[in-house]
Design a protein around this motif. Structure first.
Motif, PDB file in Angstrom:
ATOM      1  N   ASP A 211       0.866  -1.234   0.099  1.00 48.04           N
ATOM      2  CA  ASP A 211      -0.043   0.041  -0.246  1.00 48.04           C
ATOM      3  C   ASP A 211       0.893   1.127   0.096  1.00 48.04           C
ATOM      4  O   ASP A 211       1.791   1.245   0.492  1.00 48.04           O
ATOM      5  CB  ASP A 211      -0.788   0.081   1.312  1.00 48.04           C
ATOM      6  CG  ASP A 211      -2.137  -0.688   0.968  1.00 48.04           C
ATOM      7  OD1 ASP A 211      -2.883  -0.657  -0.104  1.00 48.04           O
ATOM      8  OD2 ASP A 211      -2.619  -1.466   1.893  1.00 48.04           O
ATOM      9  N   VAL A 212       0.331   2.496  -0.417  1.00 46.88           N
ATOM     10  CA  VAL A 212       0.792   3.658  -0.560  1.00 46.88           C
ATOM     11  C   VAL A 212       1.830   3.890   0.756  1.00 46.88           C
ATOM     12  O   VAL A 212       3.154   4.084   0.601  1.00 46.88           O
ATOM     13  CB  VAL A 212      -0.034   4.859  -1.091  1.00 46.88           C
ATOM     14  CG1 VAL A 212       0.833   5.740  -2.147  1.00 46.88           C
ATOM     15  CG2 VAL A 212      -1.223   4.401  -1.543  1.00 46.88           C
ATOM     16  N   SER A 213       1.306   3.951   1.670  1.00 46.99           N
ATOM     17  CA  SER A 213       1.636   4.632   3.148  1.00 46.99           C
ATOM     18  C   SER A 213       2.809   3.544   3.521  1.00 46.99           C
ATOM     19  O   SER A 213       3.852   3.918   4.060  1.00 46.99           O
ATOM     20  CB  SER A 213       0.695   4.639   4.164  1.00 46.99           C
ATOM     21  OG  SER A 213       0.313   3.467   4.550  1.00 46.99           O
ATOM     22  N   ILE A 214       2.626   2.323   3.144  1.00 44.96           N
ATOM     23  CA  ILE A 214       3.562   1.265   3.590  1.00 44.96           C
ATOM     24  C   ILE A 214       4.932   1.242   2.566  1.00 44.96           C
ATOM     25  O   ILE A 214       5.851   1.265   3.039  1.00 44.96           O
ATOM     26  CB  ILE A 214       3.147  -0.091   3.590  1.00 44.96           C
ATOM     27  CG1 ILE A 214       1.938  -0.138   4.451  1.00 44.96           C
ATOM     28  CG2 ILE A 214       4.029  -0.999   4.128  1.00 44.96           C
ATOM     29  CD1 ILE A 214       2.059   0.159   5.809  1.00 44.96           C
TER      30      ILE A 214
END
Lengths: 325, 353
Positions: free
Chosen positions: A189-192
């Motif tokens: 995912d983007v934040s990860i």
């Protein structure tokens, strides 16, 4: 060979035979990688970019000799990788060259606690004395942002981002000089994704690592890479410094790739170069310039003569008829 | 075919509903979808409300596990029940003259809605086509189910026309080919054609381009935008890519751990993101304009869906959290008529401003 390069790849080729006919003889070859040359500087990141099926993953795998190359040469620290026997390879090359795979869910053994998984290669290569092994493992884990109590847990207990950290820790435990990272963040995912990219950058500074970063995501590449090679159907069509490539993309394919990335700004409904049709099959690639079937600037010459791969100043190499040959 | 003379199940009386606003195609009102598992109740979707106006694209953004796919699956009623169950709320679908509450429909009568009124485009075109039937057969099936009386010639013409509409040039040949003979982009075009076949009022696109290459993604997005205006349908676009949302959507809904944390028009969300999570998502994207050395990252992970806290779910990862944030879960507060946010800090800033 200049000493400031950790990895030099020259004219790398990997052909897969296609069998056909009644007696199943080889009718032709799929030229998955067809003459790729590049080098990775010490402590630098070289990125290979391209669509699926362009051969970028095969390049990574052949350099590690996970698949056998058809032709070409590759040197790690001056040692010829392709001439070595398996035993030498395991002794001299593999510890120095590690890989991070795309899917952290598939690249960890579900039955082995993560501490063991990280420890295993270190033990196999007798990198540290037995007594210090545990301490060493925990230290590596700490550097990758994994608390020590994770060591006894199994992979299924972790999220995708944590697993990718484990894979990085496992690669790092060998104290390699070069890490080949094959799409390490595209399953996250983007934040990860941002966490992992930052971790990779930090570790590079700390340990002086070099990366061969294989990706299809140009925005991630812009963040990590020092040099970029753009691949299309088995060959590099453009190669330049990161800044130069993003400021002045010369090959129409690079331009199309760059313009295809959606921009998070609703006011900029930009004009993008939409490439017609799909990537051609590598078993039957177009003649001469392989990109001419999709190229918005295609000229008659493009389907007749293959463009030369030339340096147009400052190491910016392009293979395209738009520029003087 | 076997389904041709199937009797149509009647729609239960309790499924009829009234739209709040007749210009909406779909209204979701306080929808709660819970999964009853051995480890406890997973509140996958916990009280979300959103409207999809006619002929607009609504983008739903969030990370994996935030409940965006569960929302779309419960509109289509494709969730396996049990373990899933729609515990509360309404999903009102506007049928022109009357409206239906999809949450109360029974299994059989839902068949009349799926494909005809609401169609879906799935993430993986490779897995959403049946490998043992030709493209033509699969396209025809959808049309036949809803229009059993259609003539053979008309049906064939319609299928070819549909394929032309999605930009497949050799459509007469493609009709006879099997899914494995097509590339990823082509397959996704076929899936889009299938979704369009009955001119539905709403198309739910669940990560339609995630499995595709950037260049092919650009083609597919362009196609969807063009087709939306051509057949006057609404699109509910589910994605984790803010770039795709900025380009396609008119309205944006940001979800986190089963709840909506912020919603508004695309301009409001991108110009003035209020929730720390939305801001974090935007900053975490590696972009050309973002020239700083390090990427911004939201620390920590998405919370486990079992046993969520009573306070704001984002509290543990939030940089701006304050004392108040330990209070009960913040409600969605309107900032402008269209822009809503559920955050104590953002609300305080707004009052002061």
């Amino acid at each position: 060979m200049p000493d400031n390069n950790i990895l030099v790849v020259e004219e790398l080729k990997k052909y897969y035979p296609l069998k056909g006919g009644i007696i199943k003889h080889t009718v032709k070859y799929v030229k998955s990688v067809d003459g790729v040359s590049f080098s990775v500087g010490r402590g630098k990141t070289f990125a290979l970019v391209g669509e699926s099926g362009c051969g970028k993953t095969t390049v990574g795998r052949t350099i590690l000799r996970l698949t056998e190359p058809t032709g070409g040469r590759a040197y790690l620290d001056g040692q010829d990788i392709f001439r070595m026997r398996q035993k030498e390879l395991a002794k001299n090359i593999r510890p120095k060259m590690q890989m991070i795979f795309q899917d952290p869910f598939a690249s960890l053994n579900p039955r082995i606690p993560v501490g063991e998984a990280i420890k295993e290669p270190v033990r196999a290569h007798r990198l540290v004395p037995k007594e210090e092994l545990m301490e060493y493992t925990l230290d590596i884990m700490k550097h990758c942002g994994l608390p020590s109590y994770f060591a006894g847990r199994y992979p299924h207990e972790f999220s995708g981002g944590q697993r990718q950290r484990i894979c990085i820790a496992r690669a790092l435990a060998m104290k390699p000089a070069l890490i080949i990272a094959d799409e390490p963040v595209s399953a996250l995912d983007v934040s990860i994704q941002a966490q992992i990219i930052n971790l990779m950058k930090d570790l590079q500074e700390e340990y002086g690592l070099s990366y061969l970063f294989i990706s299809h995501d140009l925005s991630v590449v812009e963040y990590l890479a020092d040099e970029v090679g753009v691949m299309y159907l088995g060959s590099i069509v453009e190669h330049a410094d990161k800044e130069e490539l993003f400021r002045n993309p010369m090959h129409p394919y690079t331009r199309a790739l760059l313009s295809a990335v959606p921009i998070a700004d609703p006011y900029r409904k930009m004009k993008r170069i939409v490439l017609g049709s799909d990537i051609p099959s590598p078993s039957n690639p177009p003649r001469a310039c392989k990109f001419h079937t999709r190229c918005p600037h295609a000229m008659p010459i493009c389907s007749e003569i293959a463009p030369k791969y030339k340096d147009y100043g400052g190491g910016h190499c392009v293979a395209c008829h738009l520029y003087p040959q | 075919m076997w389904f041709k003379n199937r009797e149509k199940a009647p729609i239960a009386a309790e499924a009829s509903a009234n739209m709040k606003d007749s210009s909406n195609v779909l209204e979701i009102d306080d929808l709660k979808v819970h999964f009853f598992t051995d480890d406890g109740v997973v509140k996958a979707v916990d009280g979300i409300s959103l409207d999809i106006p006619k002929n607009t694209t609504v983008g739903i953004v969030g990370e994996s596990g935030c409940g965006k796919s569960v929302t779309s699956m419960s509109i289509m009623r494709l969730l396996q029940e049990p373990p899933a169950s729609i515990v509360g709320g309404e999903i009102r679908l506007n049928l022109g003259d009357d409206a239906l509450d999809l949450a109360k429909m029974n299994k059989d009568s839902m068949r009349r809605i799926r494909g005809k009124e609401v169609a879906m485009i799935f993430q993986e075109p490779m897995t959403s086509l049946n490998p043992v039937f030709t493209i033509g057969e699969q396209l025809m099936e959808g049309i036949l189910v809803h229009r059993p009386d259609i003539g053979n010639a008309e049906l064939k013409g319609k299928v070819i026309e549909l394929l032309k509409m999605v930009g497949i040039s050799r459509s007469e040949e493609i009709v006879k080919s099997y899914p494995h003979e097509l590339s990823g982009g082509m397959k996704q075009r076929v899936v889009i054609a299938m979704a369009l076949s009955c001119e539905p009022r709403l198309i739910i696109a669940d990560e339609p381009t995630t499995a595709l290459d950037v260049t092919i993604q650009a083609q597919v997005l362009e196609l969807m935008r063009e087709l939306k205006d051509r057949i006057h349908t609404s699109i509910m676009l589910i994605t984790h890519d803010l770039g795709v949302v900025a380009e396609m959507a008119e309205m944006v809904v940001v979800m986190y751990a089963g709840r909506i944390v912020e919603q508004g028009t695309v301009y409001e969300i991108f110009e003035n993101p209020l929730h720390p999570y939305t801001r974090g998502l935007m900053k975490a994207r590696p972009t050309k304009d973002n020239k700083s050395k390090r990427l911004y990252s939201i620390e920590g992970n998405v919370p486990s869906p079992v046993g969520l806290p009573d306070y704001c779910y984002f509290h543990n990862r939030c940089e701006e959290s304050e004392e108040d944030c330990k209070n009960e879960y913040p409600t969605l507060v309107s900032v402008t008529p269209t822009h809503k946010v559920s955050c104590y800090v953002a609300n305080k800033e707004n009052k002061n401003a």
